[in-house]
Design a protein around this motif. Structure first.
Motif, PDB file in Angstrom:
ATOM      1  N   PRO A 236     -11.020   0.454 -10.433  1.00 41.65           N
ATOM      2  CA  PRO A 236      -9.997   1.149 -11.144  1.00 41.65           C
ATOM      3  C   PRO A 236     -10.014   2.628 -10.482  1.00 41.65           C
ATOM      4  CG  PRO A 236     -11.465   0.269 -12.728  1.00 41.65           C
ATOM      5  CD  PRO A 236     -12.161   0.043 -11.268  1.00 41.65           C
ATOM      6  N   LEU A 237      -8.590   2.960 -10.384  1.00 42.89           N
ATOM      7  CA  LEU A 237      -8.446   4.181  -9.474  1.00 42.89           C
ATOM      8  C   LEU A 237      -7.382   4.919 -10.651  1.00 42.89           C
ATOM      9  CD1 LEU A 237      -8.314   3.171  -5.837  1.00 42.89           C
ATOM     10  CD2 LEU A 237     -10.098   4.522  -7.104  1.00 42.89           C
ATOM     11  N   GLU A 238      -7.220   6.249 -10.477  1.00 44.86           N
ATOM     12  CA  GLU A 238      -6.051   6.870 -10.916  1.00 44.86           C
ATOM     13  C   GLU A 238      -4.865   6.886 -10.232  1.00 44.86           C
ATOM     14  OE1 GLU A 238      -9.211   9.155 -10.052  1.00 44.86           O
ATOM     15  OE2 GLU A 238      -9.951   7.986 -11.585  1.00 44.86           O
ATOM     16  N   PRO A 239      -3.759   7.121 -10.743  1.00 46.41           N
ATOM     17  CA  PRO A 239      -2.433   6.817  -9.694  1.00 46.41           C
ATOM     18  C   PRO A 239      -2.570   7.981  -8.687  1.00 46.41           C
ATOM     19  CG  PRO A 239      -1.986   6.946 -12.078  1.00 46.41           C
ATOM     20  CD  PRO A 239      -3.281   7.246 -11.935  1.00 46.41           C
ATOM     21  N   GLU A 240      -3.224   9.024  -8.603  1.00 40.24           N
ATOM     22  CA  GLU A 240      -3.122   9.913  -7.439  1.00 40.24           C
ATOM     23  C   GLU A 240      -4.101   9.359  -6.541  1.00 40.24           C
ATOM     24  OE1 GLU A 240      -5.428  13.938  -6.308  1.00 40.24           O
ATOM     25  OE2 GLU A 240      -4.001  14.105  -7.891  1.00 40.24           O
TER      26      GLU A 240
ATOM     27  N   ASP B  16      -2.314   6.411  -4.584  1.00 37.83           N
ATOM     28  CA  ASP B  16      -1.551   6.705  -3.603  1.00 37.83           C
ATOM     29  C   ASP B  16      -2.350   7.080  -2.480  1.00 37.83           C
ATOM     30  OD1 ASP B  16       0.622   6.541  -5.490  1.00 37.83           O
ATOM     31  OD2 ASP B  16       0.841   8.619  -6.036  1.00 37.83           O
ATOM     32  N   LYS B  17      -3.481   7.824  -2.698  1.00 37.82           N
ATOM     33  CA  LYS B  17      -3.972   8.344  -1.449  1.00 37.82           C
ATOM     34  C   LYS B  17      -4.712   6.999  -0.388  1.00 37.82           C
ATOM     35  CE  LYS B  17      -6.246  12.610  -2.959  1.00 37.82           C
ATOM     36  NZ  LYS B  17      -7.609  13.098  -3.187  1.00 37.82           N
ATOM     37  N   LEU B  18      -4.943   5.893  -1.327  1.00 38.34           N
ATOM     38  CA  LEU B  18      -5.721   4.694  -0.988  1.00 38.34           C
ATOM     39  C   LEU B  18      -4.341   4.043  -0.110  1.00 38.34           C
ATOM     40  CD1 LEU B  18      -7.710   2.790  -0.398  1.00 38.34           C
ATOM     41  CD2 LEU B  18      -7.248   1.766  -2.456  1.00 38.34           C
ATOM     42  N   GLN B  19      -3.063   3.872  -0.709  1.00 37.99           N
ATOM     43  CA  GLN B  19      -1.993   3.286  -0.188  1.00 37.99           C
ATOM     44  C   GLN B  19      -1.859   3.943   1.306  1.00 37.99           C
ATOM     45  OE1 GLN B  19       1.446   2.820  -2.398  1.00 37.99           O
ATOM     46  NE2 GLN B  19       1.990   1.315  -1.376  1.00 37.99           N
ATOM     47  N   THR B  20      -1.759   5.263   1.380  1.00 40.37           N
ATOM     48  CA  THR B  20      -1.481   6.050   2.552  1.00 40.37           C
ATOM     49  C   THR B  20      -2.353   5.639   3.596  1.00 40.37           C
ATOM     50  OG1 THR B  20      -0.415   7.659   1.211  1.00 40.37           O
ATOM     51  CG2 THR B  20      -1.204   8.160   3.505  1.00 40.37           C
TER      52      THR B  20
ATOM     53  N   LEU C 148     -11.116   6.245   2.017  1.00 42.26           N
ATOM     54  CA  LEU C 148     -10.980   6.791   0.761  1.00 42.26           C
ATOM     55  C   LEU C 148     -12.394   7.639   0.530  1.00 42.26           C
ATOM     56  CD1 LEU C 148      -9.196   7.754  -1.568  1.00 42.26           C
ATOM     57  CD2 LEU C 148      -9.935   5.532  -2.712  1.00 42.26           C
ATOM     58  N   SER C 149     -13.324   6.721   0.465  1.00 47.64           N
ATOM     59  CA  SER C 149     -14.863   7.203   0.116  1.00 47.64           C
ATOM     60  C   SER C 149     -15.074   8.268   1.114  1.00 47.64           C
ATOM     61  CB  SER C 149     -15.461   6.020   0.230  1.00 47.64           C
ATOM     62  OG  SER C 149     -17.039   6.611  -0.099  1.00 47.64           O
TER      63      SER C 149
END
Length: 118
Positions: free
Chosen positions: A17-21, A24-28, A66-67
């Motif tokens: 589970p990730l917050e929306p922000e 967005d980072k993960l998608q980028t 991301l990590s």
């Protein structure tokens, strides 16, 4: 669902589970990973030729990135009175994720080496 969407969905599954922000980072990051991987693929192959491995590798690389990105901005430790909290080094888990992704992509990349069965 196109392969990019599946790769991002895989990354979300791996990340939890990730917050929306953070999503967005993960998608980028996944988009950047895909761009990089596509340039490394041997001639005559496309991501569709090894779809499952490609999707898994993008997910693994994306979560590792991301990590690592988030560990750079987090404080290493903080203290309050007699209590000190110190963050553990995440580089081992990041390196493990990257290694798994590299092993998945090795048979398909022009800049990799892997053993194959006889």
């Amino acid at each position: 669902m196109v392969i990019s969407e599946q790769a991002f969905a895989q990354a979300l599954l791996l990340a939890g589970p990730l917050e929306p922000e953070r999503q967005d980072k993960l998608q980028t990051l996944c988009q950047g990973v895909e761009s990089s991987l596509k340039r490394r693929i041997r001639e005559g192959l496309s991501p569709e030729d090894f779809r499952a491995d490609y999707i898994a590798a993008v997910g693994l690389y994306g979560v590792a990135a991301l990590s690592e990105l988030e560990s750079l901005s987090a404080p290493g430790s903080f203290s309050a009175a007699d209590l000190t909290v110190q963050r553990t080094d995440t580089s081992a888990s990041v390196n493990c994720l990257r290694l798994q992704a590299e092993m998945l992509m090795a048979p398909y990349c022009k800049d990799s080496f892997c053993f194959r069965g006889i």
